[in-house]
Design a protein around this motif. Structure first.
Motif, mmCIF file in Angstrom:
data_model
loop_
_atom_site.group_PDB
_atom_site.id
_atom_site.type_symbol
_atom_site.label_atom_id
_atom_site.label_comp_id
_atom_site.label_asym_id
_atom_site.label_seq_id
_atom_site.Cartn_x
_atom_site.Cartn_y
_atom_site.Cartn_z
ATOM 1 N N TRP A 126 -0.617 9.842 0.973
ATOM 2 C CA TRP A 126 -1.068 9.438 -0.365
ATOM 3 C C TRP A 126 -1.054 10.605 -1.341
ATOM 4 O O TRP A 126 -0.794 10.418 -2.527
ATOM 5 N N ALA A 127 -1.294 11.807 -0.846
ATOM 6 C CA ALA A 127 -1.253 12.958 -1.761
ATOM 7 C C ALA A 127 0.162 13.171 -2.289
ATOM 8 O O ALA A 127 0.359 13.371 -3.493
ATOM 9 N N ILE A 128 1.137 13.100 -1.410
ATOM 10 C CA ILE A 128 2.531 13.231 -1.840
ATOM 11 C C ILE A 128 2.940 12.008 -2.653
ATOM 12 O O ILE A 128 3.655 12.105 -3.653
ATOM 13 N N GLY A 129 2.465 10.848 -2.242
ATOM 14 C CA GLY A 129 2.786 9.610 -2.952
ATOM 15 C C GLY A 129 2.357 9.635 -4.403
ATOM 16 O O GLY A 129 3.019 9.048 -5.266
ATOM 17 N N LEU A 130 1.259 10.319 -4.687
ATOM 18 C CA LEU A 130 0.797 10.410 -6.078
ATOM 19 C C LEU A 130 1.870 10.992 -6.984
ATOM 20 O O LEU A 130 2.017 10.581 -8.137
ATOM 21 N N LYS A 131 2.625 11.936 -6.467
ATOM 22 C CA LYS A 131 3.693 12.562 -7.257
ATOM 23 C C LYS A 131 4.765 11.535 -7.623
ATOM 24 O O LYS A 131 5.303 11.560 -8.720
#
Length: 103
Positions: A16-21
């Protein structure tokens, strides 16, 4: 089993952290839905792991996995700098996660 669940929760936190980008400020529907699903699944699994692990240990490991994975993927996917200081700090976080596993 709780450690396995916690590890998967940490991997989902990376997701989810990478997905935010990739959501572009939540303007792209598919990445936004995948990111939200990963957020929910990560927290649910963390909650399941907390049934048998101490909260302080579990939370520190969960965030540590997320921080290390996100930092590494930031270097790989987004050409973020891989300085010696940054890699050393990532190594220290990994050392802390391992120490908490055996504490």
């Amino acid at each position: 089993m709780a450690w396995t669940i916690l590890f998967v929760a940490g991997l989902l936190e990376i997701g989810w952290a990478i997905g935010l980008k990739y959501t572009d400020g939540f303007t792209r529907p598919v990445p936004t839905l995948l990111t939200a699903a990963s957020m929910i699944a990560s927290v649910v699994l963390l909650g399941l792991a907390l049934k048998s692990l101490p909260v302080g240990t579990a939370y520190a490991v969960w965030t540590g996995i997320g921080a290390v994975g996100t930092a590494i993927l930031g270097i790989v996917l987004f050409a973020e700098p891989a300085t010696a200081m940054r890699l050393g700090a990532i190594g220290l976080i990994v050392s802390g996660i391992i120490a908490l596993k055996f504490a």
